[in-house]
Write a protein that holds these residues in place. Sequence first.
Motif, PDB file in Angstrom:
ATOM      1  N   THR A   2      -4.132  10.560   7.013  1.00 49.43           N
ATOM      2  CA  THR A   2      -3.383   9.984   5.910  1.00 49.43           C
ATOM      3  C   THR A   2      -4.320   9.589   4.778  1.00 49.43           C
ATOM      4  OG1 THR A   2      -1.898   8.196   5.246  1.00 49.43           O
ATOM      5  CG2 THR A   2      -3.528   7.677   6.932  1.00 49.43           C
ATOM      6  N   ASN A   3      -3.812   9.627   3.554  1.00 46.45           N
ATOM      7  CA  ASN A   3      -4.586   9.168   2.405  1.00 46.45           C
ATOM      8  C   ASN A   3      -4.359   7.695   2.123  1.00 46.45           C
ATOM      9  OD1 ASN A   3      -5.809  11.659   1.780  1.00 46.45           O
ATOM     10  ND2 ASN A   3      -3.936  12.368   0.772  1.00 46.45           N
ATOM     11  N   SER A   4      -3.412   7.088   2.840  1.00 45.34           N
ATOM     12  CA  SER A   4      -3.109   5.673   2.633  1.00 45.34           C
ATOM     13  C   SER A   4      -4.219   4.799   3.209  1.00 45.34           C
ATOM     14  CB  SER A   4      -1.788   5.320   3.320  1.00 45.34           C
ATOM     15  OG  SER A   4      -0.732   6.103   2.820  1.00 45.34           O
ATOM     16  N   THR A   5      -4.459   3.664   2.569  1.00 47.32           N
ATOM     17  CA  THR A   5      -5.468   2.734   3.061  1.00 47.32           C
ATOM     18  C   THR A   5      -4.867   1.837   4.136  1.00 47.32           C
ATOM     19  OG1 THR A   5      -6.611   2.721   0.936  1.00 47.32           O
ATOM     20  CG2 THR A   5      -7.070   0.895   2.432  1.00 47.32           C
ATOM     21  N   ILE A   6      -5.519   1.793   5.270  1.00 46.12           N
ATOM     22  CA  ILE A   6      -5.064   1.001   6.408  1.00 46.12           C
ATOM     23  C   ILE A   6      -6.089  -0.090   6.687  1.00 46.12           C
ATOM     24  CG2 ILE A   6      -4.329   1.059   8.819  1.00 46.12           C
ATOM     25  CD1 ILE A   6      -2.645   2.849   6.969  1.00 46.12           C
ATOM     26  N   ILE A   7      -5.607  -1.304   6.962  1.00 44.95           N
ATOM     27  CA  ILE A   7      -6.477  -2.406   7.359  1.00 44.95           C
ATOM     28  C   ILE A   7      -6.207  -2.737   8.821  1.00 44.95           C
ATOM     29  CG2 ILE A   7      -7.049  -4.843   7.025  1.00 44.95           C
ATOM     30  CD1 ILE A   7      -6.212  -4.533   4.106  1.00 44.95           C
ATOM     31  N   GLY A 120      -9.309   5.937  14.786  1.00 49.05           N
ATOM     32  CA  GLY A 120     -10.699   6.299  14.560  1.00 49.05           C
ATOM     33  C   GLY A 120     -10.900   7.583  13.776  1.00 49.05           C
ATOM     34  N   ASP A 121      -9.916   8.483  13.791  1.00 48.06           N
ATOM     35  CA  ASP A 121     -10.035   9.747  13.055  1.00 48.06           C
ATOM     36  C   ASP A 121      -9.609   9.619  11.598  1.00 48.06           C
ATOM     37  OD1 ASP A 121     -10.972  11.058  15.288  1.00 48.06           O
ATOM     38  OD2 ASP A 121      -8.981  11.701  15.937  1.00 48.06           O
ATOM     39  N   TYR A 122      -9.102   8.434  11.214  1.00 49.18           N
ATOM     40  CA  TYR A 122      -8.657   8.231   9.843  1.00 49.18           C
ATOM     41  C   TYR A 122      -9.827   7.749   8.994  1.00 49.18           C
ATOM     42  CZ  TYR A 122      -3.749   8.663  11.222  1.00 49.18           C
ATOM     43  OH  TYR A 122      -2.560   9.138  11.690  1.00 49.18           O
ATOM     44  N   SER A 123     -10.031   8.385   7.879  1.00 48.74           N
ATOM     45  CA  SER A 123     -11.169   8.025   7.026  1.00 48.74           C
ATOM     46  C   SER A 123     -10.860   6.876   6.075  1.00 48.74           C
ATOM     47  CB  SER A 123     -11.615   9.244   6.209  1.00 48.74           C
ATOM     48  OG  SER A 123     -10.555   9.703   5.379  1.00 48.74           O
ATOM     49  N   ASN A 124      -9.588   6.532   5.921  1.00 48.67           N
ATOM     50  CA  ASN A 124      -9.194   5.503   4.948  1.00 48.67           C
ATOM     51  C   ASN A 124      -8.847   4.173   5.604  1.00 48.67           C
ATOM     52  OD1 ASN A 124      -9.542   7.185   2.732  1.00 48.67           O
ATOM     53  ND2 ASN A 124      -7.478   7.994   2.884  1.00 48.67           N
ATOM     54  N   CYS A 125      -9.594   3.807   6.632  1.00 47.40           N
ATOM     55  CA  CYS A 125      -9.340   2.552   7.337  1.00 47.40           C
ATOM     56  C   CYS A 125     -10.431   1.526   7.036  1.00 47.40           C
ATOM     57  CB  CYS A 125      -9.279   2.780   8.840  1.00 47.40           C
ATOM     58  SG  CYS A 125      -7.799   3.631   9.411  1.00 47.40           S
ATOM     59  N   ILE A 126     -10.005   0.299   6.810  1.00 46.84           N
ATOM     60  CA  ILE A 126     -10.914  -0.834   6.658  1.00 46.84           C
ATOM     61  C   ILE A 126     -10.812  -1.652   7.937  1.00 46.84           C
ATOM     62  CG2 ILE A 126     -11.449  -2.904   5.320  1.00 46.84           C
ATOM     63  CD1 ILE A 126      -9.994  -1.553   2.947  1.00 46.84           C
ATOM     64  N   HIS A 127     -11.826  -1.571   8.788  1.00 48.79           N
ATOM     65  CA  HIS A 127     -11.790  -2.236  10.083  1.00 48.79           C
ATOM     66  C   HIS A 127     -12.514  -3.580  10.003  1.00 48.79           C
ATOM     67  CE1 HIS A 127     -10.111   1.371  11.695  1.00 48.79           C
ATOM     68  NE2 HIS A 127     -11.204   2.087  11.542  1.00 48.79           N
ATOM     69  N   TYR A 203      -9.892  -4.144  -0.401  1.00 52.67           N
ATOM     70  CA  TYR A 203      -8.769  -3.195  -0.387  1.00 52.67           C
ATOM     71  C   TYR A 203      -8.559  -2.573  -1.766  1.00 52.67           C
ATOM     72  CZ  TYR A 203      -3.974  -1.438   0.030  1.00 52.67           C
ATOM     73  OH  TYR A 203      -2.849  -0.638   0.013  1.00 52.67           O
ATOM     74  N   ARG A 204      -8.547  -3.400  -2.789  1.00 46.72           N
ATOM     75  CA  ARG A 204      -8.277  -2.883  -4.146  1.00 46.72           C
ATOM     76  C   ARG A 204      -9.438  -2.006  -4.623  1.00 46.72           C
ATOM     77  NH1 ARG A 204      -3.605  -4.863  -5.457  1.00 46.72           N
ATOM     78  NH2 ARG A 204      -2.941  -6.979  -4.900  1.00 46.72           N
ATOM     79  N   LYS A 205     -10.659  -2.366  -4.268  1.00 45.87           N
ATOM     80  CA  LYS A 205     -11.801  -1.529  -4.610  1.00 45.87           C
ATOM     81  C   LYS A 205     -11.700  -0.189  -3.892  1.00 45.87           C
ATOM     82  CE  LYS A 205     -15.935  -0.694  -6.296  1.00 45.87           C
ATOM     83  NZ  LYS A 205     -16.164  -0.504  -7.764  1.00 45.87           N
ATOM     84  N   TRP A 206     -11.315  -0.241  -2.652  1.00 47.34           N
ATOM     85  CA  TRP A 206     -11.147   0.963  -1.839  1.00 47.34           C
ATOM     86  C   TRP A 206     -10.075   1.868  -2.436  1.00 47.34           C
ATOM     87  CZ3 TRP A 206     -13.871   1.642   2.876  1.00 47.34           C
ATOM     88  CH2 TRP A 206     -13.493   2.736   3.647  1.00 47.34           C
ATOM     89  N   GLU A 207      -8.969   1.271  -2.855  1.00 44.45           N
ATOM     90  CA  GLU A 207      -7.862   2.044  -3.417  1.00 44.45           C
ATOM     91  C   GLU A 207      -8.222   2.667  -4.760  1.00 44.45           C
ATOM     92  OE1 GLU A 207      -3.877   2.184  -2.417  1.00 44.45           O
ATOM     93  OE2 GLU A 207      -5.513   2.870  -1.117  1.00 44.45           O
TER      94      GLU A 207
END
Length: 211
Positions: A2-7, A120-127, A203-207
């Motif tokens: 997904t291209n969505s940002t996930i936390i 773990g396979d998602y590149s747009n995650c903030i863990h 999050y906003r910087k990431w987006e």
Amino acid sequence: MTNSTIITIGRQFGSGGHEIGNRLSERLDIPLYDNNLISMAARELSISQEAAAKVDETILGKFLSAYVVNMKDYTVFINENSDGVPLSDKVYEAQSAIITKLAARGPCIFVGRCADYILGDYSNCIHTFICAYKEDRIRRIMKIYGLNEKQAWDKIKKMDRERKTYYEAHTGREWGSISAHGMLFNASLLGVGGVVDAMEAIYRKWESREK
């Protein structure tokens, strides 16, 4: 993918992780998934929410030969005549599938449930992982549950032990480590509001970055 940002938010018990997730969800106007994952998994497995909650974020079922599932006014024992899969494993697998589906829908926040590992396979995650000093955690749990100091600390130790065992059994990673979670926040140093501010900024910087 997904291209969505996930936390994802891992947390010590009493650190304020759930409150941080809630505030961040409101601030960013994105959904939060925490205890509601239990009811989703229960519906998926056709069991009661109480049954799913008993093994949520524990590996209790791995050490039992019989599993108790409360369904309405009846108690059903899932024993050697069943498929032999512990209820805790079934709940984990159901939650994992649900987490993956929800992440594919759009930006959101997951609290606990090994979401960082599952995605773990998602590149747009903030863990992230939230911790706090012992004294602050005790005060928080005393206030929330109406416990004395000893009772609060005993509950904290029990819950942390269960979460650690659950996480490490399913992921093979060290619970609460920087290598597992990527970003660690001390709510005692920053305050709950400070952690929310920092995570919102990230999050906003990431987006806003080029994708």
